[in-house]
Scaffold this motif. Structure first.
Motif, short mmCIF file in Angstrom:
data_model
loop_
_atom_site.label_atom_id
_atom_site.label_comp_id
_atom_site.label_asym_id
_atom_site.label_seq_id
_atom_site.Cartn_x
_atom_site.Cartn_y
_atom_site.Cartn_z
N LYS A 109 7.17 4.72 9.13
CA LYS A 109 5.84 4.58 9.11
C LYS A 109 4.94 4.47 10.36
CE LYS A 109 3.18 0.72 6.64
NZ LYS A 109 3.50 -0.48 6.01
N LEU A 155 -0.17 3.56 3.18
CA LEU A 155 1.27 4.44 2.90
C LEU A 155 2.10 3.61 1.87
CD1 LEU A 155 1.83 5.02 6.73
CD2 LEU A 155 1.85 6.68 5.00
N ASP A 156 1.59 2.55 1.76
CA ASP A 156 2.23 1.86 0.72
C ASP A 156 1.90 1.90 -0.65
OD1 ASP A 156 4.40 0.41 2.54
OD2 ASP A 156 2.83 -1.10 3.22
N TYR A 165 9.36 8.08 3.97
CA TYR A 165 9.03 6.78 3.89
C TYR A 165 9.00 6.18 2.44
CZ TYR A 165 6.38 2.29 4.27
OH TYR A 165 5.92 1.13 4.55
N LYS A 166 8.55 7.03 1.62
CA LYS A 166 8.31 6.42 0.31
C LYS A 166 9.89 5.95 -0.40
CE LYS A 166 5.05 5.92 -1.57
NZ LYS A 166 4.12 4.77 -1.31
N PHE A 208 -2.58 13.36 1.49
CA PHE A 208 -2.52 12.08 2.19
C PHE A 208 -4.08 11.84 2.96
CE2 PHE A 208 -1.68 8.47 5.10
CZ PHE A 208 -1.41 7.44 4.36
N LEU A 220 6.28 11.71 4.75
CA LEU A 220 5.72 10.73 3.71
C LEU A 220 6.96 10.56 2.45
CD1 LEU A 220 2.30 12.33 3.29
CD2 LEU A 220 2.75 9.88 3.58
N LEU A 267 4.14 8.24 11.10
CA LEU A 267 3.06 8.51 10.17
C LEU A 267 1.74 7.99 10.71
CD1 LEU A 267 4.79 8.35 6.84
CD2 LEU A 267 3.67 10.37 7.83
#
Length: 261
Positions: A28, A71-72, A19-20, A82, A16, A31
């Motif tokens: 992504k 996720l975005d 990706y962020k 999450f 996470l 995940l």
């Protein structure tokens, strides 16, 4: 030649964060695969809400899209897991789909009240729980139509309880004091436990069969057909018990909302 990375030694939290920071599509996709179990679990648990208008595969596909969007939008700094974040969003997605179907017209609600009254009258008359055939005959409808209605009634009560809880959480937001320097408000730590405890009290007040049906359906995740075999009752009767239990819980949680406000 592009070599695909292995994420076997990565934790979900590490992915996470990665990706962020980097917005990498392969991270992504990894995940999404790791959290797919959440979608499938919720899809199975809430299948009674949507089976009248769509299939579980469609819900899973929508759930995957929901995870990708989440996720975005997910903000790690808020300190929320999450899993918790997407669970609420996926349930909300299913509820929104059901709302758009408009599958519970007034005539169905009225029919529910009429059947409930007939069931009580027959119980008082016979000194026992009436059979599905007896209720259908007294109401003047075919047995198959009665069974179909009981299925819809159960779904309506599931959705109604979800909407009550959703409404509670939305209203509760307005009572919390915004503090951007804090990761999470103290009220938020207690909120879930407070709701769960009151819901447990409501379940304790249910009849014995209602408790069993609620437990088998939501904890053991059995289907109505399977519960009917366990309790040696007809499937429409299980749906009726289930609908009755959720109706009581809906009223119980509305009281909680009033007290909380």
């Amino acid at each position: 030649m592009c070599v695909q990375r292995s994420f076997d030694n990565w934790t979900n939290e590490q992915l996470l964060l990665q990706y962020k920071e980097k917005q990498e599509m392969e991270v992504k996709h990894e995940l999404v695969l790791r959290y797919l179990y959440v979608v499938k679990s919720i899809a199975l648990q809430m299948r009674g809400v949507y089976l009248n208008f769509t299939q579980i595969e469609d819900i899973v596909n929508e759930g995957v899209l929901c995870i990708m969007k989440s996720l975005d939008k997910f903000e790690i700094e808020k300190g929320v897991k999450f899993e918790t974040y997407i669970t609420k969003r996926i349930r909300g997605m299913i509820i929104d789909l059901a709302r758009k179907q408009d599958w519970v017209p007034r005539s169905v609600r009225k029919m529910g009240k009429d059947i409930e009254k007939i069931t009580i009258d027959l119980y008082n008359e016979f000194g026992r729980e009436p059979t599905d055939e007896e209720v259908a005959k007294r109401y003047g409808i075919e047995l198959e139509k009665y069974k179909e209605f009981m299925s819809k009634s159960s779904v309506f009560n599931i959705l109604s309880l979800d909407l009550v809880l959703e409404e509670f959480y939305e209203k509760k937001k307005y009572f919390s004091i915004t503090n951007e320097s804090s990761i999470k408000q103290p009220e938020e730590y207690c909120l879930d436990n407070e709701v769960k405890e009151y819901l447990i009290k409501g379940i304790d007040q249910l009849g014995e069969k209602e408790k069993i049906v609620v437990s088998l359906y939501y904890v053991e995740e059995l289907q109505m057909k399977e519960i009917a075999k366990v309790l040696e009752l007809s499937e429409p009767r299980i749906s009726q018990i289930h609908a009755s239990a959720l109706k009581k819980l809906r009223v119980h949680m509305k009281k909680f909302m009033q007290m909380a406000n």
